[in-house]
Design a protein around this motif. Structure first.
Motif, mmCIF file in Angstrom:
data_model
loop_
_atom_site.group_PDB
_atom_site.id
_atom_site.type_symbol
_atom_site.label_atom_id
_atom_site.label_comp_id
_atom_site.label_asym_id
_atom_site.label_seq_id
_atom_site.Cartn_x
_atom_site.Cartn_y
_atom_site.Cartn_z
ATOM 1 N N TRP A 23 49.666 5.994 18.570
ATOM 2 C CA TRP A 23 49.532 6.529 17.207
ATOM 3 C C TRP A 23 48.556 7.700 17.182
ATOM 4 O O TRP A 23 48.788 8.724 16.530
ATOM 5 C CB TRP A 23 49.062 5.403 16.282
ATOM 6 C CG TRP A 23 48.728 5.811 14.880
ATOM 7 C CD1 TRP A 23 47.544 6.308 14.426
ATOM 8 C CD2 TRP A 23 49.593 5.748 13.736
ATOM 9 N NE1 TRP A 23 47.598 6.551 13.071
ATOM 10 C CE2 TRP A 23 48.845 6.220 12.615
ATOM 11 C CE3 TRP A 23 50.906 5.332 13.524
ATOM 12 C CZ2 TRP A 23 49.369 6.285 11.336
ATOM 13 C CZ3 TRP A 23 51.430 5.392 12.238
ATOM 14 C CH2 TRP A 23 50.680 5.866 11.171
ATOM 15 N N ASP A 24 47.466 7.556 17.915
ATOM 16 C CA ASP A 24 46.406 8.575 17.896
ATOM 17 C C ASP A 24 46.835 9.916 18.481
ATOM 18 O O ASP A 24 46.234 10.952 18.175
ATOM 19 C CB ASP A 24 45.175 8.064 18.665
ATOM 20 C CG ASP A 24 44.445 6.959 17.913
ATOM 21 O OD1 ASP A 24 44.620 6.875 16.681
ATOM 22 O OD2 ASP A 24 43.713 6.181 18.557
ATOM 23 N N ILE A 25 47.878 9.912 19.334
ATOM 24 C CA ILE A 25 48.277 11.164 19.985
ATOM 25 C C ILE A 25 49.527 11.785 19.361
ATOM 26 O O ILE A 25 50.042 12.785 19.864
ATOM 27 C CB ILE A 25 48.509 10.954 21.497
ATOM 28 C CG1 ILE A 25 49.654 9.957 21.739
ATOM 29 C CG2 ILE A 25 47.229 10.470 22.178
ATOM 30 C CD1 ILE A 25 50.036 9.819 23.209
ATOM 31 N N GLN A 26 50.017 11.164 18.264
ATOM 32 C CA GLN A 26 51.208 11.718 17.618
ATOM 33 C C GLN A 26 50.870 13.015 16.881
ATOM 34 O O GLN A 26 49.737 13.214 16.430
ATOM 35 C CB GLN A 26 51.809 10.706 16.634
ATOM 36 C CG GLN A 26 52.297 9.420 17.289
ATOM 37 C CD GLN A 26 53.324 9.657 18.370
ATOM 38 O OE1 GLN A 26 54.279 10.414 18.194
ATOM 39 N NE2 GLN A 26 53.121 9.014 19.516
ATOM 40 N N GLU A 27 51.864 13.846 16.735
ATOM 41 C CA GLU A 27 51.668 15.129 16.056
ATOM 42 C C GLU A 27 51.287 14.917 14.590
ATOM 43 O O GLU A 27 51.854 14.057 13.906
ATOM 44 C CB GLU A 27 52.934 15.977 16.161
ATOM 45 C CG GLU A 27 53.306 16.335 17.601
ATOM 46 C CD GLU A 27 54.607 17.123 17.675
ATOM 47 O OE1 GLU A 27 55.102 17.532 16.615
ATOM 48 O OE2 GLU A 27 55.106 17.316 18.792
ATOM 49 N N ALA A 28 50.342 15.703 14.120
ATOM 50 C CA ALA A 28 49.770 15.519 12.782
ATOM 51 C C ALA A 28 50.794 15.674 11.665
ATOM 52 O O ALA A 28 50.670 15.043 10.613
ATOM 53 C CB ALA A 28 48.616 16.506 12.583
ATOM 54 N N GLN A 29 51.821 16.524 11.886
ATOM 55 C CA GLN A 29 52.770 16.791 10.810
ATOM 56 C C GLN A 29 53.782 15.661 10.599
ATOM 57 O O GLN A 29 54.530 15.664 9.628
ATOM 58 C CB GLN A 29 53.528 18.109 11.055
ATOM 59 C CG GLN A 29 54.498 18.095 12.222
ATOM 60 C CD GLN A 29 53.845 18.527 13.529
ATOM 61 O OE1 GLN A 29 52.628 18.394 13.677
ATOM 62 N NE2 GLN A 29 54.629 19.051 14.449
ATOM 63 N N LEU A 30 53.807 14.696 11.490
ATOM 64 C CA LEU A 30 54.752 13.588 11.354
ATOM 65 C C LEU A 30 54.310 12.646 10.235
ATOM 66 O O LEU A 30 53.107 12.427 10.022
ATOM 67 C CB LEU A 30 54.848 12.799 12.660
ATOM 68 C CG LEU A 30 55.432 13.527 13.882
ATOM 69 C CD1 LEU A 30 55.418 12.609 15.096
ATOM 70 C CD2 LEU A 30 56.861 14.016 13.603
ATOM 71 N N SER A 31 55.282 12.075 9.525
ATOM 72 C CA SER A 31 54.976 11.071 8.510
ATOM 73 C C SER A 31 54.573 9.773 9.217
ATOM 74 O O SER A 31 54.854 9.593 10.408
ATOM 75 C CB SER A 31 56.212 10.819 7.637
ATOM 76 O OG SER A 31 57.224 10.169 8.398
ATOM 77 N N PRO A 32 53.931 8.832 8.514
ATOM 78 C CA PRO A 32 53.557 7.556 9.135
ATOM 79 C C PRO A 32 54.748 6.831 9.752
ATOM 80 O O PRO A 32 54.626 6.251 10.838
ATOM 81 C CB PRO A 32 52.952 6.774 7.960
ATOM 82 C CG PRO A 32 52.390 7.829 7.070
ATOM 83 C CD PRO A 32 53.368 8.968 7.161
ATOM 84 N N THR A 33 55.903 6.837 9.063
ATOM 85 C CA THR A 33 57.089 6.178 9.610
ATOM 86 C C THR A 33 57.563 6.870 10.878
ATOM 87 O O THR A 33 57.932 6.209 11.860
ATOM 88 C CB THR A 33 58.225 6.151 8.571
ATOM 89 O OG1 THR A 33 57.816 5.420 7.417
ATOM 90 C CG2 THR A 33 59.474 5.489 9.159
#
Length: 418
Positions: A23-33
């Motif tokens: 979760w911590d390395i996911q791209e910032a622009q992605l929604s939580p889902t």
């Protein structure tokens, strides 16, 4: 949270921390889902913890219904994979297993045998027996008629004792009822398939459990249930990805999915066998029991409760006609006396609309139940939330995700009734 990371409470908590790292390395622009989708897609189902018993229970295809029920009851499980005794030693998993057998399926099959050929001839004395006899090529249907199974409203307590001592119950093999209830398609995942695939099968594609196979050994390696997933999620309390989602109110994530008008319900004075027939007809796993003349739920009855028709028929012996209320009372009393033998709860559990997702998940996990009924301040029914509903709110199916995944999966057999 630091303490949790240093000393994980369970294998499920370790798994939750793995999601946290992703979760911590996911791209910032992605929604939580979208973030959760990406996290779960990166984790193979082989990482899902095995049941605490670490016990692989299988039932042979030449076992009788009576033997199958005893095995399920002994291991305190509701279903098990069926091994084809005629398969060669080096058979692949798809030839080795013919499906899953469950308490509910056995009773549903028995109920099928008593149904008339068509609504036009329900009163014809031989309609039910002729159909069953033609389908099975034996005298089982005649025995069913003698037991009075066709009349759910007049079934007496000793009916269940008669049934479990009958030749029908003792001699019918598990393989004899293959294809008549929830058997096909028998879909399993490989160890390398992702969590996301598993979660979608358990939610959107309505599988109650997903077998995971070890292709090399040609055997089922694990069986992941909806309840096991909910337990895993409950163990993740305190982690960022879970708190981001779990602290939301039910309405914020679109729950409940089922409105009061859509809920299939039964009344407490209805015959219990009729209630099971309603569940089978409407293809639901459980229904609320409503107090007569009101919209107030007073209990819950589910297909998993049918095990008590087969494993403890003596508890109904004194009933002239078993209503839903009688059934719930007898089962509750039986469970109270046999706490060490049964881990499941028969408690009827409700929540309010202001409940959070986290509170709901912890409630379901703690009580070991499969559904919660949403009620208003007067106790009247406002909605229904199942394990499947919650899992469906956790992930979303990306466009074209499954591709040709379902190619080669056989359609339901012609004689399938569920």
């Amino acid at each position: 949270m630091a303490t949790m990371q240093e000393c994980p409470r369970s294998p499920e908590a370790k798994l939750g921390m793995r999601v946290e790292d992703l979760w911590d390395i996911q791209e910032a622009q992605l929604s939580p889902t979208e973030k959760l989708n990406a996290c779960f897609e990166s984790i193979p189902v082989s990482a899902f913890p095995l049941p605490s018993s670490n016990q692989e229970v299988e039932i042979k295809s030449d076992a009788t219904l009576s033997e199958a029920v005893k095995i399920l009851a002994h291991h305190n499980i509701l279903s098990a994979p069926v091994v084809n005794v005629d398969a060669p030693e080096d058979a692949s998993w798809i030839d080795r297993y013919i499906g899953i057998v469950e308490f509910a399926g056995i009773v549903v099959w028995i109920l099928h045998q008593s149904e008339p050929a068509s609504p036009k001839s329900p009163s014809t004395p031989t309609s039910a027996t002729a159909i069953a006899a033609a389908a099975n090529g034996n005298t089982f249907a005649l025995e069913l008629e003698a037991l009075g199974l066709g009349s759910a409203s007049t079934t007496s307590g000793n009916f269940f004792e008669d049934l479990t001592s009958s030749e029908l119950y003792k001699n019918t093999k598990v393989r004899d009822i293959s294809g008549t209830f929830r058997w096909a398609p028998f879909l399993a995942l490989e160890r390398s398939n992702s969590f996301l695939t598993m979660l979608l099968l358990l939610s959107k594609y309505k599988m109650k459990s997903v077998p995971v196979v070890d292709l090399g050994a040609g055997r089922i390696d694990n069986i992941i249930t909806q309840a096991a997933v909910i337990h895993m999620v409950a163990e993740c309390a305190g982690l960022q990805w879970f708190e981001n989602w779990g602290t939301k109110k039910l309405s914020d994530v679109g729950l409940p999915l089922v409105s009061p008008k859509q809920i299939i319900k039964v009344y407490e004075d209805e015959p219990v066998l009729q209630a099971f027939k309603v569940m089978r007809k409407e293809k639901v796993g459980g229904v609320p029991v409503i107090k007569s003349g009101s919209n107030t739920p007073v209990g819950n009855i589910s297909l998993r409760d049918v095990q008590f028709l087969l494993t403890a028929p003596e508890i109904y012996h004194d009933y002239r006609a078993i209503t839903v209320k009688d059934f719930m009372t007898a089962v509750s009393s039986y469970l109270e006396k046999n706490k060490t033998a049964f881990s499941m709860s028969c408690e009827f559990v409700t929540c309010k609309m202001d409940c959070t997702v986290k509170e709901l998940i912890q409630l379901l996990d703690r009580e070991k139940i499969h559904r919660v009924y949403v009620v208003d301040n007067n106790g009247d029914l406002e909605g229904l939330i199942s394990l499947r509903d919650i899992i469906s709110r956790l992930v979303d199916e990306p466009r074209g995700y499954f591709g040709d995944f379902f190619d080669g999966v056989l359609p339901l057999p012609a004689n399938s009734r569920v």
